[in-house]
Scaffold this motif. Structure first.
Motif, PDB file in Angstrom:
ATOM      1  N   ASN A  40       0.824  -1.204   0.000  1.00  0.00           N
ATOM      2  CA  ASN A  40       0.000   0.000   0.000  1.00  0.00           C
ATOM      3  C   ASN A  40       0.863   1.261   0.000  1.00  0.00           C
ATOM      4  O   ASN A  40       0.418   2.315   0.453  1.00  0.00           O
ATOM      5  CB  ASN A  40      -0.925  -0.016   1.219  1.00  0.00           C
ATOM      6  CG  ASN A  40      -2.165   0.832   0.976  1.00  0.00           C
ATOM      7  OD1 ASN A  40      -2.618   0.970  -0.153  1.00  0.00           O
ATOM      8  ND2 ASN A  40      -2.703   1.407   2.028  1.00  0.00           N
ATOM      9  N   THR A  41       2.094   1.141  -0.458  1.00  0.00           N
ATOM     10  CA  THR A  41       3.007   2.282  -0.533  1.00  0.00           C
ATOM     11  C   THR A  41       3.695   2.290  -1.896  1.00  0.00           C
ATOM     12  O   THR A  41       3.674   1.291  -2.615  1.00  0.00           O
ATOM     13  CB  THR A  41       4.087   2.228   0.566  1.00  0.00           C
ATOM     14  OG1 THR A  41       4.875   1.037   0.403  1.00  0.00           O
ATOM     15  CG2 THR A  41       3.466   2.252   1.954  1.00  0.00           C
ATOM     16  N   ILE A  42       4.294   3.417  -2.207  1.00  0.00           N
ATOM     17  CA  ILE A  42       5.058   3.550  -3.446  1.00  0.00           C
ATOM     18  C   ILE A  42       6.350   4.291  -3.134  1.00  0.00           C
ATOM     19  O   ILE A  42       6.350   5.255  -2.367  1.00  0.00           O
ATOM     20  CB  ILE A  42       4.250   4.302  -4.529  1.00  0.00           C
ATOM     21  CG1 ILE A  42       5.037   4.359  -5.840  1.00  0.00           C
ATOM     22  CG2 ILE A  42       3.861   5.698  -4.062  1.00  0.00           C
ATOM     23  CD1 ILE A  42       4.233   4.924  -6.996  1.00  0.00           C
ATOM     24  N   THR A  43       7.453   3.805  -3.682  1.00  0.00           N
ATOM     25  CA  THR A  43       8.757   4.434  -3.478  1.00  0.00           C
ATOM     26  C   THR A  43       9.204   5.098  -4.775  1.00  0.00           C
ATOM     27  O   THR A  43       9.231   4.454  -5.829  1.00  0.00           O
ATOM     28  CB  THR A  43       9.805   3.402  -3.036  1.00  0.00           C
ATOM     29  OG1 THR A  43       9.382   2.791  -1.817  1.00  0.00           O
ATOM     30  CG2 THR A  43      11.159   4.079  -2.806  1.00  0.00           C
ATOM     31  N   VAL A  44       9.499   6.366  -4.694  1.00  0.00           N
ATOM     32  CA  VAL A  44       9.843   7.162  -5.881  1.00  0.00           C
ATOM     33  C   VAL A  44      11.123   7.954  -5.606  1.00  0.00           C
ATOM     34  O   VAL A  44      11.358   8.403  -4.481  1.00  0.00           O
ATOM     35  CB  VAL A  44       8.696   8.141  -6.240  1.00  0.00           C
ATOM     36  CG1 VAL A  44       9.039   8.926  -7.493  1.00  0.00           C
ATOM     37  CG2 VAL A  44       7.404   7.396  -6.430  1.00  0.00           C
ATOM     38  N   THR A  45      11.927   8.128  -6.632  1.00  0.00           N
ATOM     39  CA  THR A  45      13.143   8.937  -6.529  1.00  0.00           C
ATOM     40  C   THR A  45      12.902  10.298  -7.167  1.00  0.00           C
ATOM     41  O   THR A  45      12.501  10.380  -8.332  1.00  0.00           O
ATOM     42  CB  THR A  45      14.325   8.245  -7.226  1.00  0.00           C
ATOM     43  OG1 THR A  45      14.587   7.003  -6.586  1.00  0.00           O
ATOM     44  CG2 THR A  45      15.580   9.111  -7.144  1.00  0.00           C
ATOM     45  N   GLY A  46      13.137  11.344  -6.401  1.00  0.00           N
ATOM     46  CA  GLY A  46      13.007  12.703  -6.919  1.00  0.00           C
ATOM     47  C   GLY A  46      14.366  13.372  -6.982  1.00  0.00           C
ATOM     48  O   GLY A  46      15.283  13.014  -6.240  1.00  0.00           O
ATOM     49  N   SER A  47      14.512  14.326  -7.870  1.00  0.00           N
ATOM     50  CA  SER A  47      15.793  15.016  -8.010  1.00  0.00           C
ATOM     51  C   SER A  47      15.568  16.502  -8.262  1.00  0.00           C
ATOM     52  O   SER A  47      14.491  16.926  -8.669  1.00  0.00           O
ATOM     53  CB  SER A  47      16.624  14.417  -9.143  1.00  0.00           C
ATOM     54  OG  SER A  47      15.980  14.621 -10.389  1.00  0.00           O
ATOM     55  N   ALA A  48      16.608  17.271  -8.011  1.00  0.00           N
ATOM     56  CA  ALA A  48      16.570  18.713  -8.260  1.00  0.00           C
ATOM     57  C   ALA A  48      17.954  19.175  -8.684  1.00  0.00           C
ATOM     58  O   ALA A  48      18.960  18.677  -8.171  1.00  0.00           O
ATOM     59  CB  ALA A  48      16.123  19.463  -7.008  1.00  0.00           C
ATOM     60  N   LYS A  49      17.995  20.104  -9.634  1.00  0.00           N
ATOM     61  CA  LYS A  49      19.263  20.649 -10.125  1.00  0.00           C
ATOM     62  C   LYS A  49      19.261  22.166  -9.983  1.00  0.00           C
ATOM     63  O   LYS A  49      18.226  22.813 -10.111  1.00  0.00           O
ATOM     64  CB  LYS A  49      19.492  20.276 -11.590  1.00  0.00           C
ATOM     65  CG  LYS A  49      19.726  18.789 -11.838  1.00  0.00           C
ATOM     66  CD  LYS A  49      19.933  18.520 -13.318  1.00  0.00           C
ATOM     67  CE  LYS A  49      20.177  17.047 -13.595  1.00  0.00           C
ATOM     68  NZ  LYS A  49      21.492  16.600 -13.103  1.00  0.00           N
ATOM     69  N   GLN A  50      20.442  22.710  -9.727  1.00  0.00           N
ATOM     70  CA  GLN A  50      20.577  24.158  -9.601  1.00  0.00           C
ATOM     71  C   GLN A  50      21.968  24.576 -10.083  1.00  0.00           C
ATOM     72  O   GLN A  50      22.972  23.983  -9.683  1.00  0.00           O
ATOM     73  CB  GLN A  50      20.398  24.582  -8.141  1.00  0.00           C
ATOM     74  CG  GLN A  50      20.516  26.067  -7.886  1.00  0.00           C
ATOM     75  CD  GLN A  50      19.318  26.846  -8.406  1.00  0.00           C
ATOM     76  OE1 GLN A  50      18.180  26.463  -8.151  1.00  0.00           O
ATOM     77  NE2 GLN A  50      19.559  27.913  -9.119  1.00  0.00           N
ATOM     78  N   GLN A  51      22.013  25.581 -10.939  1.00  0.00           N
ATOM     79  CA  GLN A  51      23.299  26.108 -11.384  1.00  0.00           C
ATOM     80  C   GLN A  51      23.808  27.123 -10.362  1.00  0.00           C
ATOM     81  O   GLN A  51      23.035  27.939  -9.852  1.00  0.00           O
ATOM     82  CB  GLN A  51      23.171  26.765 -12.755  1.00  0.00           C
ATOM     83  CG  GLN A  51      22.873  25.792 -13.877  1.00  0.00           C
ATOM     84  CD  GLN A  51      22.876  26.452 -15.237  1.00  0.00           C
ATOM     85  OE1 GLN A  51      23.198  27.637 -15.376  1.00  0.00           O
ATOM     86  NE2 GLN A  51      22.522  25.694 -16.271  1.00  0.00           N
TER      87      GLN A  51
END
Length: 247
Positions: A40-51
């Motif tokens: 009943n769960t979901i595992t997701v990978t999130g990312s963020a980029k910044q110059q």
């Protein structure tokens, strides 16, 4: 009496078997509930980029002199040091920002005809380093390219590539982790929506390593990268998030 005992034995065995089946059913039922809850769960990978642009530069230069006499070599390297100070001052560098290392002395021995070194001292080679740390990264970048002009003044000088750092990286990491978590939630919502579900509470989150790389680089490392060779950089943050899924 013997026949009565047999009947009780049969009843006892039947009771034990029935009880075993009931317990087994409860165990299997409990396992199915846990399995259902686990799914009943979901595992997701999130990312963020910044110059980012580096706001601190560290530049070093090495200079050397040698002479058959130690005193002569020492006087020469002190003279070269003064030439370097004067040159850097003319380039707008404050003397208090110049850090000179201790002088390293190398004894040079004469070489025998067979290629081996003898015990006879042939001369002395002295080494010293100058270091400058400055927030004026553009000035230091230009300076690192021009200091070879000291060679024209008789100084045996070698300029090293500057190192570039970003001093606000701790604050940036907090911001980047927040953005990476939001990105993970957006991804989870898209996946859940396709399955006719919706995303609930965040159950768990694990921070990945930060990658600080030159612009447009695809290089990554399991241990993280902290590039110091580039003035312009890109920082990437990764978050592995587990969300509750509601039907």
């Amino acid at each position: 009496m013997e026949e009565s005992s047999r009947k009780w034995a049969v009843i006892s065995v039947a009771g034990i078997l029935a009880l075993g089946m009931i317990l087994s059913s409860l165990i299997v039922s409990n396992s199915m509930v846990k399995l259902k809850m686990a799914n009943n769960t979901i595992t997701v990978t999130g990312s963020a980029k910044q110059q980012i642009k580096s706001d601190l530069s560290v530049w070093t230069g090495n200079f050397t002199t040698q002479s058959p006499q130690l005193s002569t070599a020492f006087n020469q390297i002190k003279s070269d040091q003064q030439k370097i100070k004067d040159y850097l001052k003319n380039q707008g560098i404050n003397e208090k920002d110049m850090v000179f290392s201790s002088i390293n002395t190398e004894v040079r021995y004469a070489t025998l005809p067979n290629g081996q070194y003898s015990t006879q001292v042939e001369g002395y080679r002295l080494h010293q380093q100058v270091e400058i740390r400055s927030p004026d990264v553009d000035k230091i970048t230009e300076l690192s390219r021009q200091t070879t002009d000291l060679i024209n003044q008789g100084v045996e000088f070698q300029s090293n590539p500057p190192q570039y750092f970003y001093t606000k990286i701790a604050d940036m990491k907090v911001k980047m982790l927040s953005l990476a978590t939001k990105d993970a939630m957006v991804r989870a919502e898209q996946i859940a929506s396709n399955a006719g579900s919706r995303v609930g509470a965040l159950r768990a989150a694990r921070m990945g390593v930060f990658q600080i790389t030159p612009l447009y680089s695809n290089e990554v490392s399991d241990y993280g990268i902290n590039d110091t060779s580039s003035l312009e950089k890109e920082i990437t943050a990764v978050m592995n998030c587990e969300f509750e899924i509601k039907r």
